[in-house]
Design a protein around this motif. Structure first.
Motif, short mmCIF file in Angstrom:
data_model
loop_
_atom_site.label_atom_id
_atom_site.label_comp_id
_atom_site.label_asym_id
_atom_site.label_seq_id
_atom_site.Cartn_x
_atom_site.Cartn_y
_atom_site.Cartn_z
N ARG A 183 50.95 58.69 43.45
CA ARG A 183 50.66 57.64 44.24
C ARG A 183 49.18 57.27 44.83
N SER A 184 48.58 58.12 44.72
CA SER A 184 47.01 58.27 45.17
C SER A 184 46.07 58.43 43.98
N VAL A 185 45.04 57.65 43.81
CA VAL A 185 44.22 57.65 42.79
C VAL A 185 42.86 57.61 43.29
N ARG A 186 41.68 58.67 42.83
CA ARG A 186 40.46 58.89 43.36
C ARG A 186 39.65 58.41 41.96
N HIS A 187 38.83 57.50 42.18
CA HIS A 187 37.75 57.20 41.15
C HIS A 187 36.37 57.29 41.95
N GLY A 188 35.46 58.13 41.65
CA GLY A 188 34.39 58.63 42.34
C GLY A 188 34.56 58.96 43.77
N GLU A 189 34.00 58.27 44.58
CA GLU A 189 34.31 58.61 45.84
C GLU A 189 35.17 57.56 46.71
N THR A 190 35.87 56.63 45.69
CA THR A 190 37.03 55.85 46.29
C THR A 190 38.36 56.38 45.93
N ALA A 191 39.21 56.21 46.92
CA ALA A 191 40.58 56.57 47.02
C ALA A 191 41.58 55.38 47.30
N THR A 192 42.75 55.30 46.35
CA THR A 192 43.30 54.30 46.45
C THR A 192 44.95 54.65 46.65
N GLU A 193 45.52 54.36 47.37
CA GLU A 193 46.97 54.66 47.56
C GLU A 193 47.88 53.72 47.31
N PHE A 194 48.79 53.72 46.37
CA PHE A 194 49.90 52.78 45.97
C PHE A 194 50.98 53.10 46.58
N ARG A 195 51.88 52.34 47.27
CA ARG A 195 53.18 52.42 47.59
C ARG A 195 54.28 52.43 46.66
N PRO A 196 54.92 50.97 46.40
CA PRO A 196 56.03 50.84 45.65
C PRO A 196 55.25 50.80 44.31
N ASP A 197 56.04 51.16 43.01
CA ASP A 197 55.41 50.98 41.72
C ASP A 197 55.06 49.73 41.26
N ALA A 198 55.42 48.91 41.75
CA ALA A 198 55.02 47.45 41.57
C ALA A 198 53.56 47.23 41.59
N GLU A 199 53.13 47.75 43.04
CA GLU A 199 51.60 47.69 43.28
C GLU A 199 50.85 48.31 42.15
N ILE A 200 51.28 49.54 41.63
CA ILE A 200 50.33 50.31 40.55
C ILE A 200 50.57 49.43 39.37
N ALA A 201 51.69 48.85 39.08
CA ALA A 201 52.02 48.00 37.86
C ALA A 201 50.83 47.03 37.78
N SER A 202 50.90 46.29 39.04
CA SER A 202 50.05 45.10 39.15
C SER A 202 48.59 45.38 38.98
N ALA A 203 48.20 46.71 39.49
CA ALA A 203 46.74 47.00 39.43
C ALA A 203 46.36 47.34 37.92
N ILE A 204 47.52 47.89 37.19
CA ILE A 204 47.24 48.01 35.76
C ILE A 204 47.02 46.78 35.02
N ALA A 205 47.81 46.04 35.30
CA ALA A 205 48.05 44.71 34.75
C ALA A 205 46.57 43.87 34.92
N ASP A 206 46.29 44.18 36.17
CA ASP A 206 44.82 43.45 36.30
C ASP A 206 43.69 43.98 35.76
N LEU A 207 43.66 45.46 35.58
CA LEU A 207 42.65 46.08 34.82
C LEU A 207 42.54 45.66 33.37
N GLU A 208 44.07 45.42 32.97
CA GLU A 208 43.85 45.45 31.32
C GLU A 208 43.41 43.79 31.29
N ARG A 209 43.71 42.92 31.84
CA ARG A 209 43.07 41.47 31.96
C ARG A 209 41.69 41.64 31.95
#
Length: 70
Positions: free
Chosen positions: A23-49
């Motif tokens: 539930r935690s992803v690091r990209h470069g110096e930035t780390a993001t923690e996602f709580r429910p699966d819906a949050e990470i699914a939403s982030a994936i959909a946004d990146l795909e758009r």
């Protein structure tokens, strides 16, 4: 704004994290923690758009068809 390659790298990292249950992803110096699966699914959909828009492809829409049982 991020480049296409950066967006694709972020998308791949999110997909891997989601698949492994992390539930935690690091990209470069930035780390993001996602709580429910819906949050990470939403982030994936946004990146795909965003990737679709940068590539100039038309947006894909999903149509769900359901059959009513009598």
């Amino acid at each position: 704004m991020a480049t296409l390659a950066e967006l694709q790298a972020r998308l791949e990292a999110l997909r891997k994290a989601r698949a492994t249950g992390v539930r935690s992803v690091r990209h470069g110096e930035t780390a993001t923690e996602f709580r429910p699966d819906a949050e990470i699914a939403s982030a994936i959909a946004d990146l795909e758009r965003q990737i679709t828009a940068l590539e100039g492809r038309p947006r894909v829409r999903r149509i769900y068809i359901s059959q009513k049982e009598s």
